[in-house]
Each structure stands twice: as structure tokens, then as C-alpha cells.
Scaffold this motif. Structure first.
Motif, short mmCIF file in Angstrom:
data_model
loop_
_atom_site.label_atom_id
_atom_site.label_comp_id
_atom_site.label_asym_id
_atom_site.label_seq_id
_atom_site.Cartn_x
_atom_site.Cartn_y
_atom_site.Cartn_z
N PRO A 77 34.69 26.13 42.66
CA PRO A 77 36.09 25.43 43.31
C PRO A 77 35.65 24.01 43.22
CG PRO A 77 35.65 27.33 44.40
CD PRO A 77 34.24 27.36 43.52
N VAL A 78 36.78 23.17 42.88
CA VAL A 78 36.66 21.58 42.98
C VAL A 78 37.94 21.31 44.03
CG1 VAL A 78 36.74 19.58 41.62
CG2 VAL A 78 35.95 21.64 40.68
N ARG A 79 37.12 20.36 45.07
CA ARG A 79 38.21 20.20 45.75
C ARG A 79 39.14 18.87 45.53
NH1 ARG A 79 39.24 16.68 50.70
NH2 ARG A 79 39.65 17.79 52.51
N MET A 80 40.40 19.13 45.87
CA MET A 80 41.42 17.82 45.52
C MET A 80 41.80 16.98 46.68
SD MET A 80 44.04 20.56 43.35
CE MET A 80 44.24 21.89 44.60
N SER A 81 42.58 15.96 46.40
CA SER A 81 42.87 15.22 47.35
C SER A 81 43.91 15.57 48.62
CB SER A 81 43.39 13.79 46.77
OG SER A 81 44.53 13.96 46.01
N LEU A 123 26.63 29.38 51.18
CA LEU A 123 26.81 29.44 49.81
C LEU A 123 27.77 30.64 49.47
CD1 LEU A 123 25.77 28.70 46.96
CD2 LEU A 123 23.97 30.67 47.39
N TRP A 124 28.81 30.33 48.77
CA TRP A 124 29.73 31.39 48.73
C TRP A 124 29.76 31.51 47.03
CZ3 TRP A 124 34.13 32.83 51.50
CH2 TRP A 124 34.38 32.44 52.42
N ALA A 125 29.88 33.05 46.83
CA ALA A 125 30.05 33.48 45.55
C ALA A 125 31.48 33.96 45.13
CB ALA A 125 28.70 34.29 45.15
N PHE A 126 31.82 33.86 44.11
CA PHE A 126 33.29 34.36 43.63
C PHE A 126 32.86 35.15 42.25
CE2 PHE A 126 33.91 30.43 45.93
CZ PHE A 126 34.69 30.76 46.96
N LEU A 127 33.27 36.75 42.31
CA LEU A 127 32.76 37.25 41.34
C LEU A 127 34.04 38.01 41.06
CD1 LEU A 127 29.71 38.88 42.66
CD2 LEU A 127 29.59 37.04 41.10
N GLY A 128 34.25 38.17 39.39
CA GLY A 128 35.18 38.94 38.89
C GLY A 128 34.81 40.74 39.04
N ALA A 129 35.75 41.34 39.22
CA ALA A 129 35.39 42.69 39.72
C ALA A 129 36.53 43.64 39.01
CB ALA A 129 35.55 43.02 41.21
N PHE A 130 36.21 44.79 38.83
CA PHE A 130 37.24 45.75 38.14
C PHE A 130 36.79 47.34 38.38
CE2 PHE A 130 33.95 44.31 35.37
CZ PHE A 130 33.17 45.59 34.78
N TYR A 131 37.84 48.18 38.05
CA TYR A 131 37.56 49.54 38.24
C TYR A 131 37.69 49.96 36.79
CZ TYR A 131 39.07 49.01 42.93
OH TYR A 131 39.44 48.56 44.52
N GLY A 132 36.68 50.92 36.57
CA GLY A 132 36.71 51.71 35.41
C GLY A 132 36.24 51.00 34.38
N SER A 133 37.27 50.88 32.99
CA SER A 133 36.92 50.00 31.89
C SER A 133 37.66 49.04 31.98
CB SER A 133 37.04 50.87 30.63
OG SER A 133 36.80 50.08 29.62
N ARG A 134 37.44 48.06 32.95
CA ARG A 134 38.02 46.79 33.02
C ARG A 134 39.39 46.73 33.31
NH1 ARG A 134 36.12 42.10 29.11
NH2 ARG A 134 34.20 42.67 29.75
N THR A 135 39.88 47.52 34.37
CA THR A 135 41.35 47.72 34.78
C THR A 135 41.15 47.20 36.12
OG1 THR A 135 40.76 49.82 35.67
CG2 THR A 135 41.56 49.84 33.31
N ARG A 136 42.61 46.71 36.64
CA ARG A 136 42.91 46.27 38.02
C ARG A 136 41.70 45.29 38.26
NH1 ARG A 136 42.14 51.60 41.32
NH2 ARG A 136 42.34 50.02 42.99
N HIS A 174 29.11 36.69 34.72
CA HIS A 174 29.10 35.46 35.19
C HIS A 174 30.01 35.47 36.34
CE1 HIS A 174 32.94 35.71 33.28
NE2 HIS A 174 32.54 35.58 32.02
N GLY A 175 29.20 34.56 37.37
CA GLY A 175 30.05 34.49 38.68
C GLY A 175 30.14 32.65 38.99
N ALA A 176 30.90 32.32 39.90
CA ALA A 176 31.02 31.00 40.45
C ALA A 176 30.57 30.83 41.71
CB ALA A 176 32.55 30.70 40.24
N PHE A 177 29.97 29.82 41.99
CA PHE A 177 29.03 29.50 43.26
C PHE A 177 29.46 28.33 43.87
CE2 PHE A 177 26.72 32.80 41.08
CZ PHE A 177 26.36 33.75 41.99
N LEU A 178 29.52 28.10 45.06
CA LEU A 178 29.99 26.95 45.75
C LEU A 178 29.21 26.82 47.03
CD1 LEU A 178 31.86 24.26 46.19
CD2 LEU A 178 33.51 25.73 47.28
N SER A 179 28.46 25.69 47.28
CA SER A 179 27.89 25.06 48.50
C SER A 179 28.71 24.41 49.34
CB SER A 179 26.53 24.74 48.29
OG SER A 179 25.91 24.49 49.50
N HIS A 180 29.36 24.91 50.49
CA HIS A 180 30.13 23.96 51.16
C HIS A 180 29.84 24.41 52.71
CE1 HIS A 180 33.47 21.68 52.48
NE2 HIS A 180 34.18 22.86 52.89
N GLY A 181 29.68 23.33 53.56
CA GLY A 181 29.57 23.48 54.98
C GLY A 181 28.38 24.27 55.43
N GLY A 182 27.40 24.08 54.62
CA GLY A 182 26.02 24.90 54.93
C GLY A 182 26.04 26.29 54.50
#
Length: 273
Positions: free
Chosen positions: A68-72, A23-36, A13-21
Motif C-alpha cells: 500500500p502507498v499513502r495518499m495525501s 509489519l503487515w502482510a497482505f496475501l491473496g487466498a482462494f478455495y480449491g482451484s483458485r476459486t473465491r 507473492h504477497g505485499a508487505f508494509l511496515s507502518h507504525g512499528g
């Protein structure tokens, strides 16, 4: 992509946000077997048909679970959890609209809280943020609250809402109703079916009614209809009066790589309380 040979992106899974024209993608990443474990960001360059890397934007094991969700206060809050350190729920808080700089904030756990895998989502109201997280020790939703834009949190505690031990997805409809998608039936335990949506009244904070989205078994010989089907990892987008809910379904089969993707389309007006 700027992945080296020993770095993997999330295969789940990843998280996507359309803002200011853009499209952003935020993705979990890791080295080896889910380290770092860390989070990387990308921006879609539509004219070139490719994603441009913005590099690592959150360190410390943070894995994003929702957009992401914008706060006041002008900052954005992104729900997730930390891989390692007991897998607590966590959030990342931006510096305004700069999506390349985020502060990781781990939500403290109440004493005696059992094992968890803190995949989570957030409701935002001004600078007040409520985090709803997956438990592990029990089929029950965990909750914590921040009143200062996600910087300081109450301890994560078990709520009175039954919820499968799987990732929830939460949001607010255009009607002002909060919603939570998961399996919130009281008699299913840790079984990932039926898939449900719980909703509040307009402007309310309490979830007061639960609707069934999809049963494990469906009449008419539907594909992937099976008593042991797992309906999980939902995501939802509202558009023109309809709520589009995407989720995975393994159809009762085993193995992480043979899930099928399904979508339910729900008229928002039918979710009134």
C-alpha cells in the motif's frame, strides 16, 4: 495461521508494509482451484515470533501485487488485479490507517482492449494515482489514471512503452524519480529478459531512460545463466542510498516450483537522468 483445509494462500507473492512499528502482510487466498479469491491480512507479533491473522480484508477476487502507498487524503491505495471478470487491473483503497477495511475498485477497460492479466502497480502524487498494468494481448504497458484518490478511473489503455507480459513493479526513489522494473526493451516481445529499470527525471512523470539490471546470460559461469532464463516478478526496497531489487529466475528451466530468487543491488546515484 487460520487457514482451513480447503483454503490456500498465495504460493507466488504477497505485499508487505511496515507502518507504525508493525509489519503487515497482505496475501491473496482462494478455495480449491483458485476459486473465491480474496485478500487476507496478517500482522507480525515479533515478541511471540508468529503472524496474527486479521482475516479477510478485500473480497471480490482481489489479489494484491504491491505494498500500500499513502495518499495525501490519509487513505492508502494497494495495487493488484481481479481474478475472474476478465482479469482486470484493480486497486484497494483503505479507510485511513485501518488496514482491515478496504474498498475494491476495478479499473475500466477501453473498448477493444485485448486479453489481459492485470497485475499492476501504482505511482501516487497527492490524490493523483497512475496504474501501470500487465497486458496479455501485446508486450506493452497498460496505463490508467485517477485524480480522486483511486475512486474513479480513466479507461485502461495501451501506452507507448514496450513491456513484457509479466508483473511490473513501480515506485518513487528518494531522489523524486519514478521507476518501473520489468523487461521494457523494445525487441524482446514477451520474453522475460533482460530485466530492466526505467526511470524519470527528478519530479518527472515520463520515463526517460532504461538501465539493464540483468541479462539472461551472464559471463563467468553464473548459476542460472541461460539464454531462455525468465527474470520476473520483481520487488524493490530502497535503503541508505541503495535500491535492493529481488526477482525470480528459472534459469531456462520449465515449471513454476523450481525458480531461484536473486537480488541486484543498485546505487541510487547511478540512476540519475
Amino acid at each position: 495461521s487460520d487457514w482451513s483445509s480447503d483454503v490456500c494462500s498465495s504460493d507466488l507473492h504477497g505485499a508487505f508494509l511496515s507502518h507504525g512499528g508493525r509489519l503487515w502482510a497482505f496475501l491473496g487466498a482462494f478455495y480449491g482451484s483458485r476459486t473465491r479469491v480474496h485478500t487476507r491480512a496478517y500482522v507480525l507479533r515479533e515478541e511471540a515470533g508468529r503472524w496474527e491473522s486479521k482475516g479477510t480484508v478485500v473480497e471480490g477476487g482481489f489479489w494484491p501485487m504491491a505494498e500500500p502507498v499513502r495518499m495525501s487524503d490519509g487513505n492508502w491505495v494497494m495495487a493488484g488485479f481481479v481474478v475472474g471478470e476478465g482479469e482486470p487491473a484493480a486497486v484497494a483503497v483503505s479507510r485511513g490507517d485501518d488496514f482491515t477495511r478496504w474498498e475494491r475498485v476495478v479499473i475500466p477497460r477501453a473498448a477493444g482492449l485485448g486479453t489481459m492479466w492485470g497485475e499492476s502497480g501504482v505511482w501516487v502524487e497527492g490524490r493523483s494515482v497512475m496504474n501501470v498494468a500487465r497486458y496479455g494481448a501485446e508486450a506493452r504497458a497498460l496505463v490508467a489514471r485517477s485524480e480522486d484518490g483511486g475512486r474513479r478511473w480513466s479507461e485502461m489503455r495501451a501506452s507507448n512503452l514496450p513491456m513484457v507480459t509479466s508483473k511490473p513493479y513501480v515506485g518513487v526513489l528518494s531522489t523524486g524519480q519514478r521507476f518501473l522494473i520489468a523487461t521494457t526493451a523494445a525487441d524482446t516481445g514477451k520474453r522475460r529478459a533482460p530485466l530492466t529499470i526505467a526511470v524519470s527525471r527528478r519530479g518527472g512523470r515520463l520515463l526517460e531512460r532504461v538501465f539493464r539490471i540483468r541479462d539472461a546470460e551472464m559471463a563467468g559461469g553464473a548459476r542460472d545463466s541461460h539464454a531462455r532464463a525468465n527474470l520476473a516478478y520483481p520487488y524493490a526496497v530502497e535503503r541508505e542510498g541503495m535500491l535492493y531489487v529481488g526477482y525470480s529466475n528459472n534459469g531456462g528451466r520449465t515449471g513454476m516450483n523450481i525458480n531461484s530468487a536473486e537480488m541486484a543491488v543498485i546505487p541510487v546515484e547511478t540512476l540519475a537522468v
